[in-house]
Structure formats: structure tokens, C-alpha cells
Design a protein around this motif. Structure first.
Motif, PDB file in Angstrom:
ATOM      1  N   HIS A 154       0.851  -1.183   0.000  1.00  0.00           N
ATOM      2  CA  HIS A 154       0.000   0.000   0.000  1.00  0.00           C
ATOM      3  C   HIS A 154       0.886   1.233   0.000  1.00  0.00           C
ATOM      4  CE1 HIS A 154       1.102  -0.252   4.236  1.00  0.00           C
ATOM      5  NE2 HIS A 154       0.700   0.996   4.393  1.00  0.00           N
ATOM      6  N   ARG A 203      -3.323  -2.577  -2.224  1.00  0.00           N
ATOM      7  CA  ARG A 203      -4.452  -1.705  -1.931  1.00  0.00           C
ATOM      8  C   ARG A 203      -4.555  -0.667  -3.030  1.00  0.00           C
ATOM      9  NH1 ARG A 203      -4.166  -0.383   4.409  1.00  0.00           N
ATOM     10  NH2 ARG A 203      -3.705   1.667   3.545  1.00  0.00           N
ATOM     11  N   SER A 204      -5.716  -0.065  -3.147  1.00  0.00           N
ATOM     12  CA  SER A 204      -5.971   0.846  -4.260  1.00  0.00           C
ATOM     13  C   SER A 204      -5.224   2.165  -4.149  1.00  0.00           C
ATOM     14  CB  SER A 204      -7.475   1.122  -4.381  1.00  0.00           C
ATOM     15  OG  SER A 204      -7.987   1.651  -3.163  1.00  0.00           O
ATOM     16  N   ASP A 205      -4.582   2.417  -2.994  1.00  0.00           N
ATOM     17  CA  ASP A 205      -3.827   3.672  -2.825  1.00  0.00           C
ATOM     18  C   ASP A 205      -2.351   3.520  -3.180  1.00  0.00           C
ATOM     19  OD1 ASP A 205      -3.139   2.035  -0.670  1.00  0.00           O
ATOM     20  OD2 ASP A 205      -2.928   3.710   0.726  1.00  0.00           O
ATOM     21  N   ARG A 230      -9.696  -3.301  -2.055  1.00  0.00           N
ATOM     22  CA  ARG A 230     -10.263  -1.996  -1.726  1.00  0.00           C
ATOM     23  C   ARG A 230      -9.817  -1.580  -0.327  1.00  0.00           C
ATOM     24  NH1 ARG A 230     -14.138  -0.115  -5.050  1.00  0.00           N
ATOM     25  NH2 ARG A 230     -15.049  -1.554  -6.567  1.00  0.00           N
ATOM     26  N   ARG A 244     -10.485  -0.417   3.142  1.00  0.00           N
ATOM     27  CA  ARG A 244     -11.598  -0.342   4.076  1.00  0.00           C
ATOM     28  C   ARG A 244     -11.533   0.969   4.856  1.00  0.00           C
ATOM     29  NH1 ARG A 244     -10.604  -5.438   7.657  1.00  0.00           N
ATOM     30  NH2 ARG A 244      -8.592  -4.377   7.670  1.00  0.00           N
ATOM     31  N   ARG A 264      -8.050   3.509   6.467  1.00  0.00           N
ATOM     32  CA  ARG A 264      -7.624   4.844   6.017  1.00  0.00           C
ATOM     33  C   ARG A 264      -6.873   5.558   7.124  1.00  0.00           C
ATOM     34  NH1 ARG A 264     -10.300   6.133   1.309  1.00  0.00           N
ATOM     35  NH2 ARG A 264     -12.092   4.830   0.804  1.00  0.00           N
TER      36      ARG A 264
END
Length: 305
Positions: free
Chosen positions: A219, A239-241, A298, A300, A304
Motif C-alpha cells: 500500500h 491496496r488501491s492507494d 479496496r 476499508r 484509512r
């Protein structure tokens, strides 16, 4: 098929335009392509100008990187490629381009952070986490030693059937800790340290035994040595980040943590060369299409920052 137009941007760095070419360092196009020899960009002229500018600023590192990637053999043991890469890395450590970067950076003091790697065994799973969150888990000498110690548990104990590599804080690993660069005793000693004490080779050995059960969860910043080590794992979850890249050329160097082996195995030498020579980063969907990661998770709400 129309032969590709070929542009020589540095000694041994040859960019093809349009049609894919085995012989080129890589091929640029503005069309979508699943061909591993091809990189799709928004504007070929703009990308070519940026590549030419970077290769002219770091011509030696660009040429040596191209040579090392061309020498890669998917069928050879990882140790063979890691040794070739490390010898080239040490050569560049002795060069003018790395010396210029050190001078531009100026004096820097290594930062000691306690417990740079955390390891926890739960049943048959070994969880290994980078733990220098204040520095986006920048990879340091003490982190390398701690990582090797943690991975040695899985390497020597066959009852460990799963290994999960991850990072605490906002990033998985932002690459080598720049404050430590230039502190090596000499390039030859640095080569021996990289190849005789290599987390990359242990991860490769674990992946050979465990397959996708040797897993990286990435991530945030996944750069340089962080990306190189993750790519040795049998399964990479992103992760998407996440942001992926190989920034070493701007130091007058090439990837030095096994990336010319691990990343090239996953995406081919052409796209690996593009990441190094362009300095561009890619996002998780692109990494998934290229095969650099195997799955996107994704974020969660609880994950974050």
C-alpha cells in the motif's frame, strides 16, 4: 507489419515507436497494448523528449541498466541475476553520476529507529512487517538485517506454511533510505553485503517452496527496493492507494535489491526498463494489467489514515 521507427537516446538505449520490437529497450505507442514489449503513453513525442532528457543527464546509469536487463534470463537462478545486478550497481556507485547525486544531496546522517521489522508467528503463518513508519518504511541496513532474521525462521522451519510481508504506517516501503546512501566502505564490500545477505534471495527461495502462500500486501509508496522485494513473492496484493515505481536512475544507479530479476520476471525487461529510465510511477490497475501485482484490494474505512 510496418517496421518500427527506432530512436537512439543513449548508448545502448534504443526506443522503438509504434510496432513492438524485441531488440529495442522498449516500444512506445499511444494505442492500448497487452504486449510486454510495449508501453502505452498519452503522447509519444512528449514521452520521448522526457526519456531523452533523463538519459542524457544519467547516460552511464541508463546504458548499464539497459545492459543488465538485456542479460536477464528467466530460466536462470535468481542468484545469477542478483549477482550481475549487484556488480553493475557497485560499478555505478564508483561513477561520476552517483557522486554528483551525493554532492547535490549534501551531508546526511542515518536515522536509527528501534525494531525496524516486526515478526509474529500465528499458527503456521509468519507475519513480517516493515516498522519504520515515520520514514515510509525506507529500507535501511538495520531493517535488512532484521528482515533476514525474520525470514530465516520461515526458511529453516518447514512447519511455516504461509509468509505475509507488509508494512506498518502509510506505506509498504518507499525504497532505500537515502540518508544511508554513500556510507558503504567501498563498492566491493557493498557488493558482498548485497549478495551474501540478500532478503531478495530468501524471498525467492520461500516462493519456490510456498508459491502464492508467500504473499506481499502492499500500500502507499511501493518504490525501489520495496517494489523489488515484493515482486519476489508468489502473490502480491495491492491496496488501491498504492503507487509503484523505480526511482534509482535519478541517483545515477539502477535497481539494487534484485529488481532486475523479480520485476523483469513479472512484466518483462522492456516495461522494467521503462519504469527505470522514465522514472514514472504506475497505479494499481496498470500494475495489475502488466502482472506486477496479482490482486487489488479496496481500502476499508478502518484502514484509512
Amino acid at each position: 507489419m510496418t517496421p518500427p521507427r527506432v530512436v537512439d537516446v543513449a548508448s545502448g538505449v534504443v526506443i522503438a515507436i509504434g510496432s513492438p520490437s524485441d531488440d529495442a529497450t522498449f516500444t512506445l505507442t499511444e494505442e492500448d497494448s497487452s504486449d510486454r514489449r510495449v508501453v502505452t503513453v498519452a503522447s509519444v513525442p512528449d514521452a520521448l523528449d522526457e526519456l531523452r532528457e533523463r538519459c542524457l543527464r544519467w547516460p552511464t546509469a541508463a546504458a548499464v541498466c539497459s545492459d543488465v536487463l538485456r542479460a536477464h534470463d528467466d530460466d536462470a537462478p535468481a542468484s545469477t541475476g542478483v549477482i550481475t545486478e549487484s556488480l553493475a550497481y557497485s560499478t555505478l556507485q564508483s561513477g561520476a553520476e552517483f557522486a554528483r547525486w551525493l554532492a547535490e544531496r549534501g551531508p546526511a546522517a542515518p536515522v536509527h529507529i528501534a525494531d525496524p521489522v516486526q515478526a509474529e508467528r500465528v499458527d503456521c503463518t509468519l507475519y513480517v512487517r516493515f516498522n519504520r513508519a515515520q520514514r515510509h518504511n525506507a529500507f535501511s541496513t538495520d531493517a535488512r538485517a532484521a528482515l533476514l532474521e525474520a525470514l530465516e525462521v520461515a526458511r529453516l522451519d518447514p512447519s511455516v506454511t504461509d509468509v505475509v510481508l507488509s508494512g506498518n504506517g502509510p506505506s509498504f516501503c518507499s525504497g532505500g533510505d537515502l540518508a544511508e546512501f554513500g556510507t558503504f566502505a567501498d563498492p566491493a564490500s557493498a557488493h558482498l553485503a548485497r549478495t551474501r545477505h540478500s532478503p531478495a534471495l530468501v524471498l525467492d527461495e520461500l516462493t519456490t517452496r510456498l508459491g502464492r502462500h508467500c504473499r506481499a500486501e502492499v500500500h502507499g509508496q511501493v518504490l525501489g527496493s520495496g517494489l523489488e522485494m515484493a515482486a519476489f513473492c508468489g502473490w502480491v496484493q495491492s491496496r488501491s492507494d498504492a503507487v509503484f515505481g523505480l526511482p534509482e536512475l535519478s541517483l545515477g544507479l539502477l535497481p539494487g535489491a534484485g529488481g532486475t530479476v523479480s520485476i523483469t520476471r513479472r512484466i518483462g525487461r522492456w516495461r522494467t526498463a521503462y519504469l527505470v529510465l522514465s522514472g514514472q510511477t504506475i497505479d494499481p490497475p496498470t500494475a495489475l494489467r502488466w502482472g506486477l501485482v496479482d490482486e487489488i484490494l479496496r481500502i476499508r474505512r478502518a484502514d484509512r489514515p
